[in-house]
Enzyme design. Sequence first.
Site, PDB file in Angstrom:
ATOM      1  N   LYS A 218       0.833  -1.202   0.000  1.00 39.96           N
ATOM      2  CA  LYS A 218       0.000   0.000   0.000  1.00 39.96           C
ATOM      3  C   LYS A 218       0.872   1.258   0.000  1.00 39.96           C
ATOM      4  CE  LYS A 218      -2.813   0.718   3.706  1.00 39.96           C
ATOM      5  NZ  LYS A 218      -2.680   2.027   4.348  1.00 39.96           N
TER       6      LYS A 218
ATOM      7  N   GLY B  28      -4.928   7.751   5.691  1.00 36.43           N
ATOM      8  CA  GLY B  28      -4.050   8.715   6.367  1.00 36.43           C
ATOM      9  C   GLY B  28      -2.842   9.036   5.514  1.00 36.43           C
TER      10      GLY B  28
ATOM     11  N   GLN C  18       4.996   9.001   7.552  1.00 33.04           N
ATOM     12  CA  GLN C  18       4.087   9.906   6.843  1.00 33.04           C
ATOM     13  C   GLN C  18       4.528  11.357   7.022  1.00 33.04           C
ATOM     14  OE1 GLN C  18       0.206   8.795   8.340  1.00 33.04           O
ATOM     15  NE2 GLN C  18       0.082   7.023   6.975  1.00 33.04           N
TER      16      GLN C  18
ATOM     17  N   ASP D 192       2.233  -1.372  11.783  1.00 35.16           N
ATOM     18  CA  ASP D 192       0.904  -1.756  11.286  1.00 35.16           C
ATOM     19  C   ASP D 192       0.570  -3.219  11.562  1.00 35.16           C
ATOM     20  OD1 ASP D 192       0.639   0.807  10.362  1.00 35.16           O
ATOM     21  OD2 ASP D 192       1.325   0.330   8.337  1.00 35.16           O
TER      22      ASP D 192
ATOM     23  N   LYS E  27      -4.273   5.365  14.940  1.00 27.98           N
ATOM     24  CA  LYS E  27      -4.367   4.818  13.576  1.00 27.98           C
ATOM     25  C   LYS E  27      -5.830   4.870  13.146  1.00 27.98           C
ATOM     26  CE  LYS E  27       0.022   3.923  13.201  1.00 27.98           C
ATOM     27  NZ  LYS E  27       0.842   4.662  12.241  1.00 27.98           N
TER      28      LYS E  27
HETATM   29  O1  SPQ Z   1      -2.621   5.335   5.459  1.00 29.57           O
HETATM   30  P1  SPQ Z   1      -2.979   4.955   6.840  1.00 29.57           P
HETATM   31  O2  SPQ Z   1      -4.463   4.944   7.009  1.00 29.57           O
HETATM   32  O3  SPQ Z   1      -2.320   5.809   7.879  1.00 29.57           O
HETATM   33  O4  SPQ Z   1      -2.482   3.432   7.022  1.00 29.57           O
HETATM   34  C1  SPQ Z   1      -1.681   2.742   7.985  1.00 29.57           C
HETATM   35  C2  SPQ Z   1      -2.177   1.254   7.913  1.00 29.57           C
HETATM   36  O5  SPQ Z   1      -2.315   0.556   8.906  1.00 29.57           O
HETATM   37  O6  SPQ Z   1      -2.428   0.835   6.796  1.00 29.57           O
HETATM   38  C3  SPQ Z   1      -1.760   3.283   9.408  1.00 29.57           C
HETATM   39  F1  SPQ Z   1      -2.866   3.210   9.969  1.00 29.57           F
HETATM   40  O7  SPQ Z   1      -0.309   2.670   7.569  1.00 29.57           O
HETATM   41  C4  SPQ Z   1       0.635   3.750   7.656  1.00 29.57           C
HETATM   42  C5  SPQ Z   1       1.701   3.438   8.690  1.00 29.57           C
HETATM   43  O8  SPQ Z   1       1.159   3.202   9.963  1.00 29.57           O
HETATM   44  C6  SPQ Z   1       1.275   3.897   6.301  1.00 29.57           C
HETATM   45  C7  SPQ Z   1       2.541   4.697   6.329  1.00 29.57           C
HETATM   46  C8  SPQ Z   1       3.119   5.186   5.049  1.00 29.57           C
HETATM   47  O9  SPQ Z   1       2.785   4.664   3.977  1.00 29.57           O
HETATM   48  O10 SPQ Z   1       3.952   6.114   5.112  1.00 29.57           O
HETATM   49  C9  SPQ Z   1       3.222   4.971   7.488  1.00 29.57           C
HETATM   50  C10 SPQ Z   1       2.737   4.557   8.808  1.00 29.57           C
HETATM   51  O11 SPQ Z   1       2.146   5.653   9.460  1.00 29.57           O
HETATM   52  P2  SPQ Z   1       3.002   6.678  10.374  1.00 29.57           P
HETATM   53  O12 SPQ Z   1       1.950   7.472  11.072  1.00 29.57           O
HETATM   54  O13 SPQ Z   1       3.774   5.825  11.295  1.00 29.57           O
HETATM   55  O14 SPQ Z   1       3.817   7.481   9.503  1.00 29.57           O
END
Ligand code: SPQ
Length: 747
Positions: free
Chosen positions: A331, A404, A479, A625, A652
């Site tokens: 993803k 997110g 992110q 995740d 999350k």
């Molecule tokens: O996109 P989203 O909804 O935030 O998805 C999640 C997941 O579980 O699929 C988090 F809920 O993944 C994020 C991950 O936790 C995807 C991601 C990325 O692609 O950069 C980074 C992670 O989030 P963070 O907040 O640690 O940067």
Amino acid sequence: MNSSRIKKNLHIPNVAIIGLGLIGCSWVKALKLAGCAGSISGFDRNLDSMQQALQVGLIEDYSLDITDVVRDADFIIISVPILAVGDVLEQIKDSLTDTVILTDVGSVKGNVSKDVSKILGEKFDRFVLGHPIAGSELSGVSAADENLFKHHKIILTPEQRTCERALDLVTDAWELTGGVVELMSVQHHDEVLAATSHLPHLLAYSLVDTLANSHENKDIFNYAAGGFRDFTRIASSSPIMWRDIFVGNKDEVLKALDLFTADLQQLREVVANEDKTQMMGTFTRAKAARDHFTKILARRAYVESMTSQTVNYIAKPGGKLSGEFRVPGDKSISHRSIMLGSLAEGTTEVTGFLEGEDSLATLQSFRDMGVVIEGPHRGRVTVHGVGLHGLKMPPNALYLGNSGTSMRLLSGLMAAQKFDVEMTGDESLSKRPMSRVADPLRKMGAVIESADNGRPPLRIKGGQPLKGIHYELPMASAQVKSCLLLAGLYAEGETTVIEPAPTRDHTERMLKGFGYPVEVDGPKVTVRPGGKLTATKIDVPSDISSAAFFMVAATIAKDSDITLQHVGINPTRIGVINILRLMGANIEMLNEREVGGEPVADLRIRSAQLKGIQIPEDQVPLAIDEFPSIFIAASCAEGTTVLTGAEELRVKESDRIQAMVDGLQILGVDAQGTEDGAIIKGFGSEGFFNGGEVDSVDDHRIAMSFTIASLRANASIVVKDCANVATSFPGFVELASGCGIQVSVEK
Ligand code: SPQ
């Protein structure tokens, strides 16, 4: 509309129906069969229709004098062409009782509202304007069908003056037909209908007329193929009715027509210039929108939106896993392939793209900003990059669903554009914190407004010059890091992000893959402006986050042996493998290789008895995740597993600590949440989960985790609210049942 308000025993002593057409007759037939109408009197300009309605028992009596029909009525349904409503009101106004409630069923509301004000008075509060979105090619009394409105939307457009009693009665009378009442303003109704119904009818009439007048018309009609038939079917609708609609809704129809004419003129130029990219732009955008609409229609969207349908999983106890298979694409990498492909110069070919709702939300956003994107088709996407400065202002707010990653990464990119943008999301995304990206972006010079507590929607003002930043991330977040790096591509000077712990580095790797210089020095990542991205090929590996469910499943289900092909094993993502191995899992990495800058391997997993551990904190960001499935593994372990340093799990798609602990407790596991983690006492080799019903709280990873728990349960586990699995793992149920997990879907 709150259905608990529906009066089960609605009874209207005297109903009058004026105009015995399909819609009015179908409505009174439904009222009659439901036993809600005492007596029904009818009026129509056509004597035959009245006689026929009497004969088939639709009405109890009729009169040639319209005033006889309405004199004692408690409820009058006016079902005549919209331009005739005024005449009807003139004729009946002096015969109405002080309590009678009136309604109509026409496709335009503005002009009927004016007629009511003019004839019955500005303050007349007992006329409820209505429009059932239903119909048939049949017409008249004989076509009356009490099921015509079932599951169809019924739009009511109450005004300030409309009294509650009248609105309640009309609502109840519609809901009894099985229709779903929605309220809208008059103006909004007429605007929406002008675009979705009136304009297409106008175009169909016009096209058929043009072709019929052409000197080659014989040939055209002789050889008319499916396209002509599909497009022009509605040109055989009633000309009188449509004449009235175009007169009644003139202003809104003209607005829609002007917009269409301008776009058509542009498309003419594009065809004249043989501009293939622009053609693909228009056609792929239109196809995506139409495909989306087809899906909605298939799910009877006249009543339900895609996500309003409740999907539960029923997972039967026991089973073992076997086989060699591939889970869908990563993803995080899929999101970034669209983003960077769009900003690149040239055409980027992506394979293995995840066709989940999250990455599709990113794809749609870039289409909305003018990027031509072909596909996805079986994981293949072609992105016609527009360069770093080629994005266009989207026509509406960018809707990012549950994702997110889309909202946070796009924030950085949008802050640097010349145009204003608004970004919105679903209920879960609307609760997630965005200050973590908005605050540092503001320090760079961005102008961003958010809802309370820094939550979405975000409104980002365009045309703001950005300055580079030297930023120490307060939390380990890929992110936030990626958001700032993307803003940094446009900022003056250097942008450096320092992370407190390593997080996924797909943005850095992919930027380099597109030929954009990125300096990585331990925890420090630096970009400078002035470079460019050059289109490339991206092969998206399988998502280790999706693979994790099967790693845990094959580990906890006795006698299992599976191989997961082509899984991304980027060192910043393999926390789940490290943690499971520390717990005693049997995971082998086979055929390790590098694909497009990302390491991949096939993973062989065989059953193993796990032991509880203190999870090393340095592994937490690398497995962030995967904790929902690790909690399932911990429950099956011998001894206690303790997780600390994982407070990020609370923000999350759901509070994943709470959601997992709640569900585990329902299944009989001794689990406790702490501020930054959890303590789980495993039931060991002889134990099992109890059966029961757990709530996924609309979070895909929670849903899939409790599904795999069934492999070690003593009774079925029902997982509620699993529609969101489609955000990251389309086809999960099919793949899971194919390899031995006994799961089925209940809708
Ligand atoms: O996109 P989203 O909804 O935030 O998805 C999640 C997941 O579980 O699929 C988090 F809920 O993944 C994020 C991950 O936790 C995807 C991601 C990325 O692609 O950069 C980074 C992670 O989030 P963070 O907040 O640690 O940067």
